[in-house]
Design an enzyme around this catalytic site. Structure first.
Site, mmCIF file in Angstrom:
data_model
loop_
_atom_site.group_PDB
_atom_site.id
_atom_site.type_symbol
_atom_site.label_atom_id
_atom_site.label_comp_id
_atom_site.label_asym_id
_atom_site.label_seq_id
_atom_site.Cartn_x
_atom_site.Cartn_y
_atom_site.Cartn_z
ATOM 1 N N CYS A 84 0.751 -1.139 -0.084
ATOM 2 C CA CYS A 84 -0.012 -0.159 -0.017
ATOM 3 C C CYS A 84 1.070 1.344 -0.062
ATOM 4 O O CYS A 84 0.166 2.492 -0.177
ATOM 5 C CB CYS A 84 -0.847 -0.001 1.039
ATOM 6 S SG CYS A 84 -1.889 -1.631 1.213
ATOM 7 N N HIS B 11 -2.935 6.568 3.280
ATOM 8 C CA HIS B 11 -3.392 5.349 2.420
ATOM 9 C C HIS B 11 -4.714 5.370 3.185
ATOM 10 O O HIS B 11 -5.051 5.107 4.534
ATOM 11 C CB HIS B 11 -2.335 4.248 3.002
ATOM 12 C CG HIS B 11 -3.060 3.152 2.820
ATOM 13 N ND1 HIS B 11 -3.734 2.710 1.486
ATOM 14 C CD2 HIS B 11 -3.034 1.743 3.454
ATOM 15 C CE1 HIS B 11 -4.212 1.479 1.414
ATOM 16 N NE2 HIS B 11 -3.612 0.878 2.549
ATOM 17 N N ASN C 55 -10.563 -0.365 0.694
ATOM 18 C CA ASN C 55 -8.948 -0.192 0.907
ATOM 19 C C ASN C 55 -8.378 -0.712 -0.599
ATOM 20 O O ASN C 55 -8.533 -2.121 -0.882
ATOM 21 C CB ASN C 55 -8.351 -0.969 1.759
ATOM 22 C CG ASN C 55 -6.787 -1.282 1.853
ATOM 23 O OD1 ASN C 55 -6.313 -0.763 0.931
ATOM 24 N ND2 ASN C 55 -6.330 -1.500 3.186
HETATM 25 C C1 LIG Z 1 -9.341 -6.087 10.173
HETATM 26 C C2 LIG Z 1 -9.996 -5.192 11.404
HETATM 27 C C3 LIG Z 1 -11.040 -4.130 11.029
HETATM 28 C C4 LIG Z 1 -10.414 -6.238 12.467
HETATM 29 O O1 LIG Z 1 -10.962 -5.586 13.326
HETATM 30 P P1 LIG Z 1 -10.434 -6.074 14.994
HETATM 31 O O2 LIG Z 1 -11.195 -5.083 15.898
HETATM 32 O O3 LIG Z 1 -9.112 -5.931 15.157
HETATM 33 O O4 LIG Z 1 -11.034 -7.258 15.008
HETATM 34 P P2 LIG Z 1 -10.710 -8.771 15.982
HETATM 35 O O5 LIG Z 1 -10.276 -9.637 15.004
HETATM 36 O O6 LIG Z 1 -9.802 -8.264 17.223
HETATM 37 O O7 LIG Z 1 -12.076 -9.234 16.346
HETATM 38 C C5 LIG Z 1 -12.975 -8.331 17.320
HETATM 39 C C6 LIG Z 1 -14.287 -9.243 17.444
HETATM 40 O O8 LIG Z 1 -14.895 -8.913 15.974
HETATM 41 C C7 LIG Z 1 -15.504 -10.228 15.425
HETATM 42 N N1 LIG Z 1 -15.084 -10.143 14.067
HETATM 43 C C8 LIG Z 1 -14.036 -10.225 13.436
HETATM 44 N N2 LIG Z 1 -14.170 -10.085 12.116
HETATM 45 C C9 LIG Z 1 -15.304 -9.618 11.943
HETATM 46 C C10 LIG Z 1 -16.152 -9.362 10.922
HETATM 47 N N3 LIG Z 1 -15.786 -9.512 9.578
HETATM 48 N N4 LIG Z 1 -17.500 -9.260 11.190
HETATM 49 C C11 LIG Z 1 -17.978 -9.242 12.303
HETATM 50 N N5 LIG Z 1 -17.328 -9.367 13.566
HETATM 51 C C12 LIG Z 1 -16.078 -9.788 13.277
HETATM 52 C C13 LIG Z 1 -14.378 -11.158 16.069
HETATM 53 O O9 LIG Z 1 -15.112 -12.282 16.065
HETATM 54 C C14 LIG Z 1 -14.244 -10.514 17.732
HETATM 55 O O10 LIG Z 1 -15.460 -10.759 18.330
HETATM 56 P P3 LIG Z 1 -15.419 -11.284 20.043
HETATM 57 O O11 LIG Z 1 -14.611 -9.795 20.462
HETATM 58 O O12 LIG Z 1 -16.765 -11.311 20.237
HETATM 59 O O13 LIG Z 1 -14.226 -12.178 20.047
HETATM 60 C C15 LIG Z 1 -8.765 -4.317 12.208
HETATM 61 O O14 LIG Z 1 -7.962 -5.200 12.538
HETATM 62 C C16 LIG Z 1 -8.167 -3.746 11.015
HETATM 63 O O15 LIG Z 1 -8.674 -2.687 10.484
HETATM 64 N N6 LIG Z 1 -6.747 -3.872 10.699
HETATM 65 C C17 LIG Z 1 -5.960 -3.019 10.036
HETATM 66 C C18 LIG Z 1 -6.103 -3.700 8.555
HETATM 67 C C19 LIG Z 1 -5.522 -2.852 7.666
HETATM 68 O O16 LIG Z 1 -5.730 -1.660 7.622
HETATM 69 N N7 LIG Z 1 -4.969 -3.562 6.543
HETATM 70 C C20 LIG Z 1 -4.413 -2.851 5.631
HETATM 71 C C21 LIG Z 1 -3.036 -2.234 5.669
HETATM 72 S S1 LIG Z 1 -2.497 -1.921 4.347
#
Ligand SMILES: CC(C)(COP(=O)(O)OP(=O)(O)OC[C@H]1O[C@@H](n2cnc3c(N)ncnc32)[C@H](O)[C@@H]1OP(=O)(O)O)[C@@H](O)C(=O)NCCC(=O)NCCS
Length: 339
Positions: free
Chosen positions: A121, A264, A295
């Site tokens: 990215c 980004h 994204n």
């Molecule tokens: C991907 C992202 C949105 C996930 O959010 P998060 O808060 O880290 O999610 P987690 O994996 O910790 O999960 C938190 C909760 O949401 C739930 N969850 C995970 N994915 C889910 C989805 N797609 N829909 C609904 N719930 C979801 C999990 O089961 C968990 O539930 P619990 O608390 O009951 O166990 C976040 O980590 C993120 O944006 N990361 C950066 C990614 C990015 O920018 N990547 C590109 C970089 S260039």
């Protein structure tokens, strides 16, 4: 000793910006037919309402050509004015030749130098850095820098950590000569020690030899993108604001002197955290193209820049702070003057 000749150093600036947004819009409801999720969760965690996916027969090169042609038109140039085409992408599915060479040909830029770069990215900001130095050193008059992705080809629709995030599109800028500094020094770097945080599930060669994961399940038959969302999130929030600040320092400007911030478009919460850490005043327009574009990796910054300019949020001649970060891990940031 024979004396070598070189052209005198000149400065570089962005002359024009162009974008390609695929017409097909996918809302969160549709994503929720693929994974167990909700519109509310996706909006809260990422800010994304919709994303655009290209049609099956539209390629990274097709989108690049369209965005590139628009950037050239905005700069008042044609393909024959271009000496180099740099295509930043992680989703062009041909190992060789470079997509950039095909784009250069289609735009009438032949025999321009043309090559692809892979910096996740952060690829577009790497391209701007290269283009700046090519122009300053006299290696090229005008460089077309394109960020283009068809991430839908590499997104597992049943992966709850990526299906809602990734999208398609292309953005481009023309970097050309200037009498004044139009692109300040780039602050960039990488940390391959964290290479596993965002990556293809397995190398292409595993498709032939059958690596440990290949053929185990249907999803494992293709090298989809995977990420460790929380680790990426923490790295971006804590490590990238200092990089953006270093780019401001390298340009000799303060946050108050910036007109638009174009980070980004990874996640709206990461953008919010960076705005806070950089203490950007209200007067700075913050690009939030992610809301309806998702994204788009290397395409996200030029797409967001184009939107801000088209909407009148990025004044001609104003200053923009760009920062890209992602797979590598890699990052690059610079302050640019808007065309
Ligand atoms: C991907 C992202 C949105 C996930 O959010 P998060 O808060 O880290 O999610 P987690 O994996 O910790 O999960 C938190 C909760 O949401 C739930 N969850 C995970 N994915 C889910 C989805 N797609 N829909 C609904 N719930 C979801 C999990 O089961 C968990 O539930 P619990 O608390 O009951 O166990 C976040 O980590 C993120 O944006 N990361 C950066 C990614 C990015 O920018 N990547 C590109 C970089 S260039």
């Amino acid at each position: 000793m024979t004396v070598l000749t070189s052209t005198p150093t000149r400065e570089a600036r962005i002359l024009g910006v162009g974008a390609h947004r695929p017409p097909r819009v996918i809302d969160n409801e549709e994503v929720c037919t693929w994974i167990e999720s909700s519109d509310e969760w996706i909006q809260q965690r990422t800010g994304i309402k919709t994303r655009h996916w290209a049609a099956p027969d539209v390629s990274v090169v097709d989108m690049s050509e369209d965005a590139g042609a628009k950037a050239l038109a905005a700069a008042g140039l044609t393909g024959s004015d271009v000496d180099a085409v740099v295509l930043a992408t992680v989703s062009y599915p041909m190992q060789t030749p470079a997509g950039a060479a095909v784009v250069a040909h289609r735009l009438g830029a032949t025999p321009a130098a043309a090559f692809d770069i892979s910096a996740g990215c952060a690829g577009f900001c790497h391209g701007v850095a290269l283009a700046t130095d090519l122009v300053r050193a006299g290696s090229a008059r005008n460089v077309l820098v394109i960020g283009a992705e068809k991430l839908s080809d590499f997104t597992d629709k049943h992966d709850r950590s990526t299906a809602f995030l990734f999208a398609d599109g292309a953005g481009a800028v023309v970097v050309g000569q200037s009498t004044e500094v139009g692109i300040a020094p780039t602050v960039w770097g990488s940390d391959g020690g964290q290479a596993d945080l965002i990556r293809s599930k397995f190398p292409w060669t595993d498709l032939r030899t059958g690596g440990p994961d290949v053929l185990a399940t249907e999803a494992a038959q293709w090298p989809y993108l995977e990420q460790q969302g929380q680790s990426v999130f923490r790295w971006a929030v804590w490590q990238m604001a200092p990089v953006a600040q270093a780019a401001l320092d390298a340009a000799g400007v303060t946050a108050e002197q910036i007109d638009v911030f174009v980070p980004h478009q990874a996640n709206a919460r990461i953008i919010d955290a960076m705005v806070k850490q950089l203490k950007l005043p209200e007067s700075v327009h913050v690009a939030r193209d992610i809301v309806d574009m998702g994204n788009t990796s290397a395409a996200s910054i030029p797409l967001a820049l184009e939107r801000a300019m088209a909407d009148g949020d990025a004044p001609s001649g104003g200053l923009a702070l760009l920062i890209g970060y992602g797979a590598g891990l890699s990052y690059a940031a610079q302050v640019v003057r808007l065309p």
